[in-house]
Motif scaffolding. Structure first.
Motif: not given
Length: 728
Positions: A358-364, A366-367, A381-388
């Protein structure tokens, strides 16, 4: 909605939905963990682990079939062959429950002579006392006997809540001859779900160590990594598990870490298996080949004996789904899972969860939310896709290199798309709000264009309702007029192109404060600009116009300092009253303007600055009720083209707190102005001199001192205190 709140909402909703879906469908296991295994692919297992498979070839060659009890007379010979090879330990994944006196004595004697044979204990899970038994192989087939005694009517059903587990030990002859024994219970045995976790200790069975755990500690003793703990070791490990005092009872060598021993003994009762690959990835030798002495290179190996098909044979018992199972590889034998757990212990390579999911999912989440809100629309959306993608790559790398399991399915398949949808929905909402704001502005300022605006974006209709809108509108508003001092002289020194570039930048600087304070730029002509405020409470309009004027003066001063051209000294005038906003037709073109006497007076007030040496002047009513705006009266003036005098004030700045020190020069000027308006020339001159002594650059004091001296030399028949200006 404020940006921080949007970020929190997106992060929380994504996390909650991901958690609910995972709870309902176990997505992190079925999609996350299994996918990570398949992406990583098979790995090389340790050489010390060998499986002796009671496979199809052996069944046929030895004529024993699938009945495991018919193999028992062969096991003594197998043990003797392994002893010749100097195998380190021999582990039977077979449940010697049903006595066979004719064969048990020889097998027991061989086990006792070898001194390195461990056997598995049967584990049954039961409900209703004598119904619903769950156990591996003959453990369930041959021992469906009541787990408890019942008195009275034996036909009465026991309650559903009565659920328990128990061990069924091997025959006494086998148990006494073996080095030790322990249970090995597979959490998902006989089911279609994959086996991902195994017990290291079974708390439900009185803290009993599992057979791979017990074998590992014997292996550490045999290799000298830990001192001899006495026999049977299973009882000693159970005692240490209960006391959890491994730090004080077991000393370790460099061959094994004290941390690993502490984790196994004290931290949890199950671990996630790190599978090396699909079935038959671990070294596997046929029972027949080992029994007949055809296999060498078994010295020092740990041998696991049990049923394991060489070919995929659906429908057979004691075979289980793993993350690598598919229609080609089939299921994995229980003995392979047992050997995999021991290999993980040997290499300290279990799958670990470095932080709660739950900590990892929450941080993901949030970012992702920060990126989507900070960069609205497609850039976010493009930046979030790069981060994902970076997160997914890191997750795969950490799984392969460190055996760390981070959430994958929830963040990438649920949180990310949901965050995108919420972000796009908010962008659409912001677009509709902006359109509503623009439409309201057009209705106020350009009503003739309202009919051209669409009901929704992208549906422009040029001819709808064009004739229904009025072409002019009467409002009560406030005008702000500006002018550049000495503009004619400046323009004469530059080409039209140079002046265009200069004024283009100048009007951007000048217009920003107007727009930021909800004003409307009604006209720009040459060196003059007209802005208007309307459709708001009078006090709000006055404050907004004064603040805009002050910011304009500051912005122009900064612009002049940064410009290489001549400074553009800007004068500003403010006046309020009735205006008409409308379209003026000139030939084939139409120009929207603010029309009325209010506009003309604002322009004349702006011109008074030239005489007084000031920058911002306003009619008296504008600053009368603004407690946070600092101003001072500068007299009554009869401007060109107007009979009625205008009482003016200078807009000086914004007040900072209630304890600001009074300006002595302003008091002297105010007293001098009062004397001037009463025709007391001597007192007025003295007071203006005193004001200039405090501030030699005060334009109004200098203007009135000169005006006082002129008036004192003239014998006026009638004096009303109004200054008459002959020029603009």
């Amino acid at each position: 909605m404020a940006r921080p709140l949007r970020i929190v909402v997106i992060a929380i909703l994504g996390f909650l939905l991901s958690t609910l879906v995972n709870f309902a469908f176990n997505t992190e296991n079925t999609l996350g963990l299994d996918t990570l295994f398949k992406i990583r692919g098979p790995q090389t297992p340790p050489d010390d682990v060998v499986i002796v498979a009671m496979d199809e070839t052996s069944e046929s060659a030895l004529g024993v079939g699938q009945d495991l009890t018919r193999w028992r007379h062969l096991h003594a010979g197998l043990i003797r062959q392994l002893q010749k090879q100097a195998a380190s330990f021999i582990v039977f994944d077979l449940q010697f429950i049903r006595p066979q006196p004719s064969e048990d004595q020889e097998l027991a004697a061989t086990m006792r002579a070898a001194g390195n044979v461990l056997v598995v204990e049967c584990v049954q899970k039961f409900r209703h006392g004598d119904q619903d038994f769950y156990g591996r192989e003959e453990c369930s087939d041959s021992n469906s006997r009541p787990a408890i005694s019942r008195e009275g009517d034996t036909n009465i059903q026991l309650p559903e809540q009565l659920v328990g587990m128990r061990k069924v030990l091997p025959t006494s002859a086998i148990a006494d001859a073996a080095l030790d024994s322990a249970p090995f219970y597979l959490i998902s045995d006989a089911s279609n779900s994959s086996v991902r976790e195994v017990w290291t200790f079974s708390d439900a069975l009185a803290e009993s160590p599992s057979l791979p755990t017990l074998l590992w500690f014997y292996y550490l003793q045999h290799s000298g990594a830990i001192p001899d703990q006495g026999k049977p070791l299973s009882a000693g490990l159970t005692a240490q598990r209960r006391a959890c005092q491994s730090n004080s009872t077991i000393s370790v060598s460099n061959a094994v870490s004290e941390r690993q021993i502490n984790e196994v003994l004290c931290e949890g009762d199950s671990r996630y298996l790190n599978y090396y690959g699909p079935p038959r990835t671990l070294r596997m030798e046929s029972y027949t080949d080992v029994y007949e002495g055809k296999v060498g290179d078994l010295q020092g190996k740990v041998i696991f004996v049990g049923r394991a098909n060489r070919q995929f044979s659906p429908g057979k018992s004691d075979f289980f789904q793993t993350p690598y199972s598919d229609s080609r590889t089939g299921k994995m034998a229980g003995v392979e899972i047992m050997a995999t757990q021991f290999a993980n212990l040997l290499e300290d390579s279990f799958i670990e969860i470095p932080a709660p999911g739950w900590i990892t999912s929450s941080l993901f989440g949030l970012l992702i939310a920060i990126l989507l809100v900070g960069f609205a629309g497609w850039p976010g959306i493009a930046l979030s896709l790069v981060f994902a993608l970076a997160y997914a790559s890191s997750t795969v790398w950490l799984f392969g290199q460190r055996h760390w399991w981070l959430p994958v399915a929830g963040p990438l398949l649920i949180q990310l798309p949901l965050s995108w949808l919420l972000s796009l929905a908010w962008s659409r909402y912001d677009l509709m709000r902006e359109r509503a704001r623009m439409l309201a502005f057009v209705r106020r300022v350009f009503p003739q264009w309202v009919g051209m605006l669409p009901a929704t974006p992208g549906q422009w209709t040029e001819n709808v309702n064009v004739g229904s809108a009025n072409t002019e509108r009467d409002v009560s508003g406030l005008c702000l007029a500006t002018d550049i001092e000495g503009y004619t002289t400046i323009a004469a020194q530059h080409s039209p192109r140079e002046m265009w570039a200069l004024l283009n930048t100048y009007y951007q600087v000048l217009g920003h404060p107007v727009v930021s304070h909800d004003g409307v730029i009604a006209d720009v002509t040459g060196d003059a600009m007209m802005a208007v405020w309307f459709d708001a409470p009078a006090t709000q309009q006055r404050r907004a116009a004064c603040l805009a004027a002050l910011e304009m003066a500051t912005a122009v001063a900064s612009f002049n300092l940064s410009s290489s051209q001549e400074p553009l000294a800007t004068r500003i005038g403010l006046h309020e009253g009735d205006l008409t906003l409308g379209s003026l037709d000139a030939g084939t073109s139409s120009h929207y303007r603010a029309i009325g006497d209010t506009v003309n007076i604002a322009s004349r007030i702006q011109g008074v600055n030239k005489y007084l040496g000031t920058r911002i002047l306003a009619s008296h009513s504008i600053a009368a009720d603004l407690d946070d705006i600092e101003s001072r009266p500068v007299g009554k003036f009869r401007v060109v083209g107007r009979v009625e005098p205008v009482k003016l004030v200078e807009i000086i700045g914004v007040k900072h707190g209630d304890n600001a020190k009074p300006n002595e020069m302003h008091h002297l000027f105010a007293d001098g102005l009062a004397a001037f308006q009463q025709g007391q020339w001597t007192d007025a001159a003295r007071l203006f001199h005193a004001a200039l002594a405090r501030d030699a650059n005060d334009g109004p004091s200098r203007f009135y001192l000169r005006k006082t001296l002129e008036c004192s030399e003239m014998q006026a028949l009638e004096w009303d205190g109004v200054v008459v200006l002959d020029g603009k």
